[in-house]
Write an enzyme that holds these catalytic residues in place. Sequence first.
Site, PDB file in Angstrom:
ATOM      1  N   GLU A  45      16.538 -20.890 -11.898  1.00 14.85           N
ATOM      2  CA  GLU A  45      16.622 -21.544 -10.916  1.00 14.85           C
ATOM      3  C   GLU A  45      15.885 -20.880  -9.998  1.00 14.85           C
ATOM      4  OE1 GLU A  45      18.090 -21.938  -6.231  1.00 14.85           O
ATOM      5  OE2 GLU A  45      18.832 -20.689  -8.079  1.00 14.85           O
ATOM      6  N   LYS A 116      16.442 -29.263  -5.024  1.00 11.63           N
ATOM      7  CA  LYS A 116      17.722 -28.786  -4.438  1.00 11.63           C
ATOM      8  C   LYS A 116      18.848 -29.882  -3.326  1.00 11.63           C
ATOM      9  CE  LYS A 116      20.074 -24.510  -4.120  1.00 11.63           C
ATOM     10  NZ  LYS A 116      20.203 -22.936  -4.699  1.00 11.63           N
ATOM     11  N   CYS A 152      21.914 -24.619  -8.700  1.00 15.50           N
ATOM     12  CA  CYS A 152      22.780 -24.393  -8.011  1.00 15.50           C
ATOM     13  C   CYS A 152      23.711 -24.546  -7.310  1.00 15.50           C
ATOM     14  CB  CYS A 152      21.755 -22.862  -7.937  1.00 15.50           C
ATOM     15  SG  CYS A 152      22.368 -21.290  -7.491  1.00 15.50           S
ATOM     16  N   LYS A 184      33.077 -12.412 -11.358  1.00 13.01           N
ATOM     17  CA  LYS A 184      32.310 -13.422 -10.854  1.00 13.01           C
ATOM     18  C   LYS A 184      32.069 -14.342 -11.665  1.00 13.01           C
ATOM     19  CE  LYS A 184      28.250 -15.650  -7.769  1.00 13.01           C
ATOM     20  NZ  LYS A 184      27.401 -15.311  -6.879  1.00 13.01           N
ATOM     21  N   SER A 297      24.172  17.921  -7.556  1.00 13.44           N
ATOM     22  CA  SER A 297      25.301  18.445  -6.149  1.00 13.44           C
ATOM     23  C   SER A 297      25.726  19.962  -6.904  1.00 13.44           C
ATOM     24  CB  SER A 297      25.407  17.753  -5.344  1.00 13.44           C
ATOM     25  OG  SER A 297      26.871  17.478  -6.030  1.00 13.44           O
ATOM     26  N   GLY A 298      26.444  19.785  -8.317  1.00 12.80           N
ATOM     27  CA  GLY A 298      27.708  19.344  -9.103  1.00 12.80           C
ATOM     28  C   GLY A 298      28.768  18.667  -9.426  1.00 12.80           C
ATOM     29  N   ASP A 301      29.120  12.236  -7.680  1.00  7.13           N
ATOM     30  CA  ASP A 301      28.368  11.189  -7.295  1.00  7.13           C
ATOM     31  C   ASP A 301      26.967  11.377  -7.519  1.00  7.13           C
ATOM     32  OD1 ASP A 301      30.321   9.702  -5.543  1.00  7.13           O
ATOM     33  OD2 ASP A 301      29.968  10.948  -4.134  1.00  7.13           O
ATOM     34  N   GLU A 407      31.830   6.703   1.810  1.00  3.39           N
ATOM     35  CA  GLU A 407      30.669   7.420   2.687  1.00  3.39           C
ATOM     36  C   GLU A 407      29.610   7.239   3.706  1.00  3.39           C
ATOM     37  OE1 GLU A 407      30.665  11.447  -0.750  1.00  3.39           O
ATOM     38  OE2 GLU A 407      28.789   9.905  -0.510  1.00  3.39           O
ATOM     39  N   LYS A 526      23.380   4.221  11.099  1.00  7.22           N
ATOM     40  CA  LYS A 526      23.148   5.102   9.642  1.00  7.22           C
ATOM     41  C   LYS A 526      22.864   4.161   8.279  1.00  7.22           C
ATOM     42  CE  LYS A 526      24.926   9.408  10.143  1.00  7.22           C
ATOM     43  NZ  LYS A 526      26.342  10.493   9.810  1.00  7.22           N
TER      44      LYS A 526
END
Length: 558
Positions: A45, A116, A152, A184, A297-298, A301, A407, A526
Amino acid sequence: MTKKLAIAIAQLNPIVGDVTGNRDKVVAAWETAADRAADVVLYSELVLSGYPPEDLVMKPAFIRHLHDAVEFICEHTAKRKDGPALLLTTPWEVDGTRHNAVLLIDQGKIVDVRAKNDLPNYGVFDEKRVFAAGPMPTPISFKGVKLGVPICEDVWTPNVVAHLADAGAEIFLVPNGSPFEADKDDLRRKLIEDRVRESGKPMIYCNEVGGQDELVFDGGSFGLNGDGSLAVALPAFAEDVVLTNWQQDESGQWRCADDAPKVAYPTGLDAIYQALVLGLRDYVNKNGFPGVVIGMSGGIDSALSAAVAVDALGSDRVRLVMMPSPYTSAESLEDAELCAGMLKTGIESINIGPAMAAFEQMLAPAFDGRDADITEENIQARSRGIILMGLSNKFGHMVLTTGNKSEMSVGYATLYGDMCGGYSVLKDLYKTTVFNLCHWRNEHKPVGAVGPDGMVIPERIITKPPSAELRPDQKDEDSLPPYDVLDDILHQMIEGERSVRDIVDSGHDEATVRRVWRLLDRAEYKRRQAPPGVKITPRAFGRDRRYPITNGFTNLVT
């Protein structure tokens, strides 16, 4: 006389807006198909503009550029009289109205156009904003064969396919821009099986491949015979051009030759990891960054983010930086160095102690009489953000943030601190999935990865209790429920949109559920400022899940 048709499937990785580059990809795939004696080439598409082009198509100059590219393709393909026709997908104006369209180009001329009909307007899709719906399509006649070419979303409900079948379509060729979500592919296969069963006709599903901002298109194009059996399957997460040979049998049904490839689609964590790799690789490369810089950071993540980055870009394009504070444990320093060694990147250390002391001195008059609290913790995170952005500005590497969905859901991240960066590869991964992916990557190296073989994340990083290390003896579970509990609650709230009462009834403590709900609502401001990241779940933050920041409805009663 028995009819035959050689159909090439061009699974390409276009760049949104790079009309000239996409044009050249279209032509190269056409040349490959011509060399293999194809009759027609099916593209995914909006291959000429890239998908989704969003408001680019509202610029008249962009539409003119697309028209010029189509002219070029017509002129080029006219030079080779034995070359195949193209089912070329592009934004296209018909009588002054802009459509998501497919053009049949044969012998250098546009001989037919279809638009479409069913424009998606949910989740990440907002096509009704930029396109007009086309009329219910009719089949395209080509070499004596009636081709159904729904686009689609046209195949996600039965109506368009049923209309085309009633009008005599013999084979369905479907251009798609279907982005990756975990599991999916099974949904797509079931969907196409349903349309094939309803129509009794074979169908080829050609999907785009590549990363586009937060979306990853996983390819995995495939075709089914009229009886629902698998005719062809292309690889996932990679470009390919495959020729399929179709022949009409004595009953009038079309069937694909048995020699067409049938590549298995990756499952589970394998598919998720490959999506992360492709999404990051294309975001970095298509935007022209020389590489990425990651604050190590050790912890788990940053270790997984670094592993994905190295698998996507190679160790020479990944810069790892440890930024210790007085609260950073010796174990974390050792783990970060060990992980960098496994990834073959090397690591440098920039101590944030002097920055902490400077900010303490600068702010002392303003903070006089106030005890230390989360403010000082956030200053540490923001000091690290300044360092990483400084390295990015000086050397050009994009800052890769390392936060995960757990987080970000509850706001356990510092705005302009550890959220500071250009891309977030783990953005749509819950923490429990992060753990699982680390174990998986230590045991498997996925197809297409350019990182080292074998273990790439130290086992101690995976097994130690997660900690932000912004104060003495800090652990994530001091501030949050255990991640297996938190993630289940979040999944029910975000993907399931379930109420507090429903979640409590599923077995969770009511006080915990209410607390998580409040944190989720309060952290919207945030998330609105977070960098983009790879979409993995059906409800990624951003275009999938859109909540107001100023929000007086908390739904905490029921």
